[in-house]
Design a protein around this motif. Sequence first.
Motif, mmCIF file in Angstrom:
data_model
loop_
_atom_site.group_PDB
_atom_site.id
_atom_site.type_symbol
_atom_site.label_atom_id
_atom_site.label_comp_id
_atom_site.label_asym_id
_atom_site.label_seq_id
_atom_site.Cartn_x
_atom_site.Cartn_y
_atom_site.Cartn_z
ATOM 1 N N ASN A 1 12.322 -9.382 -38.711
ATOM 2 C CA ASN A 1 13.467 -9.515 -38.017
ATOM 3 C C ASN A 1 14.708 -9.684 -38.952
ATOM 4 O OD1 ASN A 1 12.421 -10.770 -35.230
ATOM 5 N ND2 ASN A 1 11.046 -11.431 -36.848
ATOM 6 N N ASN A 2 14.524 -9.730 -40.293
ATOM 7 C CA ASN A 2 15.853 -9.856 -41.166
ATOM 8 C C ASN A 2 16.091 -8.599 -42.156
ATOM 9 O OD1 ASN A 2 15.752 -12.202 -39.928
ATOM 10 N ND2 ASN A 2 14.958 -13.734 -41.532
ATOM 11 N N VAL A 3 15.487 -7.611 -42.033
ATOM 12 C CA VAL A 3 15.831 -6.621 -42.734
ATOM 13 C C VAL A 3 17.098 -5.736 -42.317
ATOM 14 C CG1 VAL A 3 14.987 -4.449 -43.951
ATOM 15 C CG2 VAL A 3 13.285 -6.215 -43.503
ATOM 16 N N GLU A 4 17.196 -5.411 -41.180
ATOM 17 C CA GLU A 4 18.381 -4.593 -40.717
ATOM 18 C C GLU A 4 19.568 -5.691 -40.770
ATOM 19 O OE1 GLU A 4 18.892 -1.535 -39.659
ATOM 20 O OE2 GLU A 4 17.155 -0.969 -40.745
ATOM 21 N N ARG A 5 19.457 -6.670 -40.368
ATOM 22 C CA ARG A 5 20.527 -7.505 -40.643
ATOM 23 C C ARG A 5 21.227 -7.866 -41.887
ATOM 24 N NH1 ARG A 5 20.365 -11.560 -43.026
ATOM 25 N NH2 ARG A 5 22.516 -12.145 -42.469
ATOM 26 N N LEU A 6 20.713 -7.261 -42.928
ATOM 27 C CA LEU A 6 21.244 -7.571 -44.127
ATOM 28 C C LEU A 6 22.474 -6.727 -44.278
ATOM 29 C CD1 LEU A 6 18.113 -7.107 -46.478
ATOM 30 C CD2 LEU A 6 19.453 -9.006 -46.370
ATOM 31 N N SER A 7 22.589 -5.908 -43.423
ATOM 32 C CA SER A 7 23.893 -5.107 -43.441
ATOM 33 C C SER A 7 24.913 -6.258 -42.931
ATOM 34 C CB SER A 7 23.908 -4.087 -42.178
ATOM 35 O OG SER A 7 23.565 -4.323 -41.147
ATOM 36 N N VAL A 8 24.874 -7.209 -42.171
ATOM 37 C CA VAL A 8 25.656 -8.244 -41.836
ATOM 38 C C VAL A 8 26.396 -8.543 -42.997
ATOM 39 C CG1 VAL A 8 26.370 -10.108 -40.614
ATOM 40 C CG2 VAL A 8 24.910 -8.189 -39.505
ATOM 41 N N ASP A 9 25.277 -9.263 -43.844
ATOM 42 C CA ASP A 9 25.803 -9.894 -45.131
ATOM 43 C C ASP A 9 26.492 -9.220 -46.074
ATOM 44 O OD1 ASP A 9 23.947 -12.005 -44.247
ATOM 45 O OD2 ASP A 9 22.228 -11.530 -45.876
ATOM 46 N N HIS A 10 26.212 -7.869 -46.053
ATOM 47 C CA HIS A 10 27.035 -6.792 -46.952
ATOM 48 C C HIS A 10 28.345 -6.897 -46.190
ATOM 49 C CE1 HIS A 10 22.932 -4.601 -47.922
ATOM 50 N NE2 HIS A 10 23.083 -5.971 -48.294
ATOM 51 N N TYR A 11 28.572 -6.578 -45.005
ATOM 52 C CA TYR A 11 29.890 -6.552 -44.292
ATOM 53 C C TYR A 11 30.644 -8.017 -44.594
ATOM 54 C CZ TYR A 11 33.198 -6.410 -40.318
ATOM 55 O OH TYR A 11 34.084 -6.315 -39.658
ATOM 56 N N PHE A 12 29.811 -8.954 -44.502
ATOM 57 C CA PHE A 12 30.771 -10.261 -44.827
ATOM 58 C C PHE A 12 31.212 -10.378 -46.215
ATOM 59 C CE2 PHE A 12 28.613 -13.029 -41.161
ATOM 60 C CZ PHE A 12 29.065 -12.175 -40.253
#
Length: 382
Positions: free
Chosen positions: A282-293
């Motif tokens: 569940n949490n691999v793709e969403r790392l892009s959000v951390d990067h964006y933030f």
Amino acid sequence: MNTTRSLQVNVVQQLRRKPLCRRRTQSSSRRIIDLRSDTVTLPSPEMIKCSLNAPLGDDVMGEDPTVQKLQQCVADMLGFEAGLFLPTGTMANLVALISHCQYDRAAEVMIGAQSHISLWEGGNAAIVGGIHTRQLPEDRETAHISEGDIRDIYRDDSDDHCSKTVLLCLENTHNMLGGIALPVDYMTNMCSICRELGLKLHVDGARLANAAVAQGVSMAMLCAGADSVSLCLSKGLGAPLGSVLVGGTEFIRLAKRARKRCGGGMRQAGLAASMGLYALENNVERLSVDHYFAMQLAAKLESYGFQISREVETNIFFFSLPDNTLYSQNKYCERLEQEHGIKITGGYSSGGKLFRVVTHLGVAIDDIDYIAEAMAKTLSNF
Ligand SMILES: *Cc1c(COP(=O)(O)O)cnc(C)c1O
């Protein structure tokens, strides 16, 4: 992978997400935003539910089906034969070094001078493994260890003066240089140099998933040709604990013995492994959000006169205060926390002038402006 599109989708989803590291302080109901590390997140209710339903057994006896599933899952994902679940990334690296050196007390291992193994693992390779480490400089902009330095430092055992170099360690992403993601072509080149010199290659991939997502490549592509990789489940992936070390079947057999000797043989470890499986699903793709933030926050801080140490690639960046600020490191962190509930760490390189920020599951989009404004206000109120 269409990164831009998945990024947008993710950001929209994140607007609705419940941050996972927030606690109420005892004395007030004020929210805490903890940017000290991506290890601070709490497991989500869905993640915890997985652990309640996981089939368990005694993993020291090799009988925990959930641990076996996780080990095979990470091995497949990274393109290796086998995997081993360990309590921490530090133990995963230590066990990897010991297993590559095979208890040869004259073995020498090359590590980056700013690497986690070099700086933050208590010298355990020497203490526990009897391993001699050689520190190689990394380029501050790219985090690359140069081919020339590897060739200069490398020694075979033809000369009685020398310990034999057996292993090179690379860190991807590179934590202390600001979350730099090493690219596939650099990794491939390092693999071929290692093969030519007869060296093994270990990748400290505590944040390999960040490196993969940031560059739109698979984790397997980033470690193709390496001999072992350690991956942390408890960083950006959001599990409460655990790392997986992957490698060939024989290497993992040795690693399992080394893990036991280090005290890392865990019993019904499927309880934790199940949360790691949830994190990977569940949490691999969403790392892009951390990067964006992280990128958004760095840009905001820059507009307030803060100096960002380099371009933000993933979820970690370092910054210094605007030129004429008289703050001591501790004081700034203290006031940021007391007055705004924001936790960061300071005291890093450049004469201790750098602060570090790490984004993670517990940061929401509304936080970005709040954090940047609070950091600026803390300066001007002094
Ligand atoms: C966090 C980290 C580790 C070690 O992980 P622990 O689980 O904290 O022991 C290893 N390497 C890197 C690059 C890290 O950031």
